[in-house]
Design a protein around this motif. Structure first.
Motif, PDB file in Angstrom:
ATOM      1  N   LEU A  85       0.936  -1.405   0.221  1.00 55.86           N
ATOM      2  CA  LEU A  85      -0.079  -0.030   0.006  1.00 55.86           C
ATOM      3  C   LEU A  85       0.838   1.275   0.135  1.00 55.86           C
ATOM      4  CD1 LEU A  85      -2.587  -1.128   2.815  1.00 55.86           C
ATOM      5  CD2 LEU A  85      -2.834  -1.207   0.368  1.00 55.86           C
ATOM      6  N   ASP A  86       0.283   2.503  -0.176  1.00 52.71           N
ATOM      7  CA  ASP A  86       0.884   3.681  -0.305  1.00 52.71           C
ATOM      8  C   ASP A  86       1.705   3.955   1.041  1.00 52.71           C
ATOM      9  OD1 ASP A  86       0.185   3.987  -2.837  1.00 52.71           O
ATOM     10  OD2 ASP A  86      -1.512   5.375  -2.430  1.00 52.71           O
ATOM     11  N   ASN A  87       1.145   3.467   2.084  1.00 53.85           N
ATOM     12  CA  ASN A  87       1.807   3.812   3.289  1.00 53.85           C
ATOM     13  C   ASN A  87       2.935   2.786   3.906  1.00 53.85           C
ATOM     14  OD1 ASN A  87       0.606   1.596   4.368  1.00 53.85           O
ATOM     15  ND2 ASN A  87      -0.607   2.256   5.884  1.00 53.85           N
ATOM     16  N   GLY A  88       3.477   1.975   2.899  1.00 53.95           N
ATOM     17  CA  GLY A  88       4.423   1.108   2.975  1.00 53.95           C
ATOM     18  C   GLY A  88       3.909  -0.373   3.553  1.00 53.95           C
ATOM     19  N   SER A  89       2.650  -0.330   3.912  1.00 55.63           N
ATOM     20  CA  SER A  89       2.421  -1.715   4.766  1.00 55.63           C
ATOM     21  C   SER A  89       2.094  -2.634   3.386  1.00 55.63           C
ATOM     22  CB  SER A  89       1.331  -1.431   5.410  1.00 55.63           C
ATOM     23  OG  SER A  89       0.270  -1.145   4.890  1.00 55.63           O
ATOM     24  N   TRP A  90       1.930  -4.035   3.963  1.00 58.46           N
ATOM     25  CA  TRP A  90       1.678  -4.884   2.862  1.00 58.46           C
ATOM     26  C   TRP A  90       0.477  -5.626   3.273  1.00 58.46           C
ATOM     27  CZ3 TRP A  90       4.613  -6.191  -1.234  1.00 58.46           C
ATOM     28  CH2 TRP A  90       5.971  -5.882  -1.298  1.00 58.46           C
ATOM     29  N   THR A  91      -0.507  -6.095   2.227  1.00 60.13           N
ATOM     30  CA  THR A  91      -1.677  -6.707   2.399  1.00 60.13           C
ATOM     31  C   THR A  91      -1.903  -7.975   1.251  1.00 60.13           C
ATOM     32  OG1 THR A  91      -4.072  -6.269   2.985  1.00 60.13           O
ATOM     33  CG2 THR A  91      -3.195  -5.062   1.037  1.00 60.13           C
ATOM     34  N   VAL A  92      -2.965  -8.906   1.892  1.00 57.52           N
ATOM     35  CA  VAL A  92      -2.998 -10.122   1.037  1.00 57.52           C
ATOM     36  C   VAL A  92      -3.752  -9.629  -0.399  1.00 57.52           C
ATOM     37  CG1 VAL A  92      -3.788 -12.184   0.868  1.00 57.52           C
ATOM     38  CG2 VAL A  92      -2.754 -11.483   2.976  1.00 57.52           C
ATOM     39  N   HIS A  93      -3.361 -10.075  -1.471  1.00 54.08           N
ATOM     40  CA  HIS A  93      -3.984  -9.963  -2.669  1.00 54.08           C
ATOM     41  C   HIS A  93      -4.681 -11.314  -2.832  1.00 54.08           C
ATOM     42  CE1 HIS A  93      -4.449 -10.000  -7.228  1.00 54.08           C
ATOM     43  NE2 HIS A  93      -4.257  -8.841  -7.119  1.00 54.08           N
ATOM     44  N   ASP A  94      -4.046 -12.543  -2.705  1.00 56.15           N
ATOM     45  CA  ASP A  94      -4.743 -13.756  -2.954  1.00 56.15           C
ATOM     46  C   ASP A  94      -3.840 -14.614  -1.872  1.00 56.15           C
ATOM     47  OD1 ASP A  94      -6.874 -14.188  -4.747  1.00 56.15           O
ATOM     48  OD2 ASP A  94      -5.371 -13.354  -6.138  1.00 56.15           O
ATOM     49  N   SER A  95      -4.791 -15.551  -1.482  1.00 54.65           N
ATOM     50  CA  SER A  95      -3.985 -16.861  -0.790  1.00 54.65           C
ATOM     51  C   SER A  95      -4.187 -18.120  -1.841  1.00 54.65           C
ATOM     52  CB  SER A  95      -4.761 -16.949   0.487  1.00 54.65           C
ATOM     53  OG  SER A  95      -4.518 -16.383   1.424  1.00 54.65           O
ATOM     54  N   PHE A  96      -3.181 -18.893  -1.649  1.00 49.31           N
ATOM     55  CA  PHE A  96      -3.220 -19.952  -2.533  1.00 49.31           C
ATOM     56  C   PHE A  96      -3.022 -21.292  -1.514  1.00 49.31           C
ATOM     57  CE2 PHE A  96      -2.004 -16.553  -4.715  1.00 49.31           C
ATOM     58  CZ  PHE A  96      -2.491 -16.419  -6.086  1.00 49.31           C
ATOM     59  N   VAL A  97      -4.028 -22.197  -1.505  1.00 53.20           N
ATOM     60  CA  VAL A  97      -4.162 -23.431  -0.669  1.00 53.20           C
ATOM     61  C   VAL A  97      -3.528 -24.564  -1.453  1.00 53.20           C
ATOM     62  CG1 VAL A  97      -5.472 -24.731   0.755  1.00 53.20           C
ATOM     63  CG2 VAL A  97      -6.011 -22.429   0.583  1.00 53.20           C
ATOM     64  N   PHE A  98      -2.739 -25.081  -0.747  1.00 63.27           N
ATOM     65  CA  PHE A  98      -2.061 -26.383  -1.548  1.00 63.27           C
ATOM     66  C   PHE A  98      -2.991 -27.415  -1.855  1.00 63.27           C
ATOM     67  CE2 PHE A  98       2.296 -25.446   0.991  1.00 63.27           C
ATOM     68  CZ  PHE A  98       2.419 -24.483   0.169  1.00 63.27           C
ATOM     69  N   GLY A  99      -2.876 -27.953  -2.925  1.00 64.02           N
ATOM     70  CA  GLY A  99      -3.400 -29.132  -3.651  1.00 64.02           C
ATOM     71  C   GLY A  99      -5.143 -28.904  -3.540  1.00 64.02           C
TER      72      GLY A  99
END
Length: 172
Positions: free
Chosen positions: A154-168
């Motif tokens: 994000l613009d403030n430098g923090s990170w957020t989840v776009h997508d999660s990928f579950v195995f199998g």
């Protein structure tokens, strides 16, 4: 926009890491404790859409596995960074390697050292004190890894989840 790929460990492991991070890591408020699979890279929305398809394939072809943390280590003398050392496992190394082939950018600047940062940007004196006390401590953390996350900054430098990928999880 800047993106990255990481594994977020369980709450128990995050709580252990955060017990140090809140005091010794200036990035504490920007991102939860994590294992970086792909360093930050720039991409546009269309390119990320293509990456998502590839990441789904990688996740579908990966079985859950466990990781162990037994001690702290450091990147000194390159940086005064202290981390929880994730014992390298073939499954984790294979997952990392998959992140650096195909359409995904091969932007890895350093060798893959699985870890969870708990302290960084310390003065030399503070680094010596903190590492000196932590290297004596034995950790006995085991964690099941069954997913990874595509993150964006994000613009403030923090990170957020776009997508999660579950195995199998599902076939694409």
């Amino acid at each position: 926009m800047k993106y990255g790929i990481a594994i977020f460990p369980s709450k128990a492991v995050q709580d252990e890491a955060n017990s140090y991070r809140k005091r010794y890591d200036p990035h504490y408020a920007l991102i939860p404790p994590h294992i970086t699979l792909k360093e930050a890279f720039e991409a546009d929305e269309q390119t990320v859409h293509e990456f998502v398809t590839e990441l789904k394939h990688i996740a579908n072809d990966t079985e859950p596995f466990t990781v162990n943390i037994r001690k702290v280590s450091t990147f000194a003398p390159v940086t005064n960074t202290i981390y929880l050392k994730v014992e390298p496992k073939q499954e984790l190394i294979d997952l990392f390697e998959k992140m650096n082939r195909g359409k995904l950018p091969g932007n890895q600047e350093f060798a893959f050292v699985p870890h969870i940062t708990i302290a960084q940007k310390l003065s030399t004196e503070e680094y010596s004190d903190v590492y000196g006390s932590l290297k004596m401590k034995n950790f006995d953390l085991e964690d099941k890894v069954d997913r990874f996350q595509l993150l964006y900054q994000l613009d403030n430098g923090s990170w957020t989840v776009h997508d999660s990928f579950v195995f199998g999880k599902e076939k694409v």
